[in-house]
Design an enzyme around this catalytic site. Sequence first.
Site, PDB file in Angstrom:
ATOM      1  N   GLY A  46       0.769  -1.081   0.171  1.00 61.95           N
ATOM      2  CA  GLY A  46       0.098  -0.194  -0.063  1.00 61.95           C
ATOM      3  C   GLY A  46       0.910   1.223   0.031  1.00 61.95           C
ATOM      4  CB  CYS A  78       5.401  -3.739  -1.073  1.00 70.00           C
ATOM      5  SG  CYS A  78       5.659  -2.084  -2.190  1.00 70.00           S
ATOM      6  NE  ARG A 107       7.416   6.339   1.462  1.00 66.76           N
ATOM      7  CZ  ARG A 107       7.139   7.400   0.891  1.00 66.76           C
ATOM      8  NH1 ARG A 107       8.372   8.197   0.380  1.00 66.76           N
ATOM      9  NH2 ARG A 107       5.983   7.887   0.705  1.00 66.76           N
ATOM     10  CB  ILE A 136       3.579  -2.402  -7.168  1.00 67.56           C
ATOM     11  CG1 ILE A 136       3.087  -3.419  -8.171  1.00 67.56           C
ATOM     12  CG2 ILE A 136       2.645  -1.143  -7.616  1.00 67.56           C
ATOM     13  CD1 ILE A 136       1.572  -3.902  -7.757  1.00 67.56           C
ATOM     14  NE  ARG A 137       4.760   4.971  -5.520  1.00 64.55           N
ATOM     15  CZ  ARG A 137       3.942   5.487  -4.625  1.00 64.55           C
ATOM     16  NH1 ARG A 137       2.581   5.342  -4.330  1.00 64.55           N
ATOM     17  NH2 ARG A 137       4.625   6.608  -3.802  1.00 64.55           N
ATOM     18  CG  HIS A 177       2.918  -6.205  -4.013  1.00 66.66           C
ATOM     19  ND1 HIS A 177       1.910  -5.916  -3.323  1.00 66.66           N
ATOM     20  CD2 HIS A 177       3.663  -5.408  -4.220  1.00 66.66           C
ATOM     21  CE1 HIS A 177       2.208  -4.473  -2.930  1.00 66.66           C
ATOM     22  NE2 HIS A 177       3.272  -4.098  -3.778  1.00 66.66           N
ATOM     23  CD  GLU A 179      -0.038  -8.942  -2.276  1.00 58.09           C
ATOM     24  OE1 GLU A 179       0.176  -7.769  -2.217  1.00 58.09           O
ATOM     25  OE2 GLU A 179       1.185  -9.738  -1.563  1.00 58.09           O
TER      26      GLU A 179
END
Length: 199
Positions: A46, A78, A107, A136-137, A177, A179
Amino acid sequence: MRVGVLALQGDVREHLAALERSGAEAVPVRRPAELDAVDGLVIPGGESTTIGKLAEAFELTEPLRKRIAAGMPAYGSCAGMILLAERVLDGVEGQQSLGGLDVTVRRNAFGRQVDSFEETISISGVAGGPFHAVFIRAPWVESVGPDVEVLGAVEAGSAAGRIVAVRQGGLLATSFHPELAGDTRVHALFVEIVKEQVT
């Protein structure tokens, strides 16, 4: 054995489903009383600053820090990796972490949302061949303390060698990630870590 997923932001349902498929009773955690009732906790991806602010609003920050410091197993993916890290580079002003994992993370290390990518990663302790990892980022781990085991790193491209999976005792973290990959092997590893702690 009950494993919680911090349900403030991120891929909560996907983590709950992966944990259930890995043999755990999986429950969302939004309140201190719900945290008290779990044997381990997943902190999903997130936005790390948003999750931190929501944890504060739900009066979860200090209970989370205390449980982690007392040895509760936790897995961060993440943004969850950033929240478990003792040291964060490129964080926003006033950004807080929960700590516990003796690592320095950077980060958004791989770039912005448009720089998201997928790559095959070999993960120590995860049988069955390489893992299809979705970034993702994502952060990466800049440095690790003496008690931290490096489980995986990027194997190709400009980021080759960057650490993306670590473990320190009951704490596990990945930059990617799992998941989202439809592969429950990382979750199964975490469920085994929780079992080791509670038996």
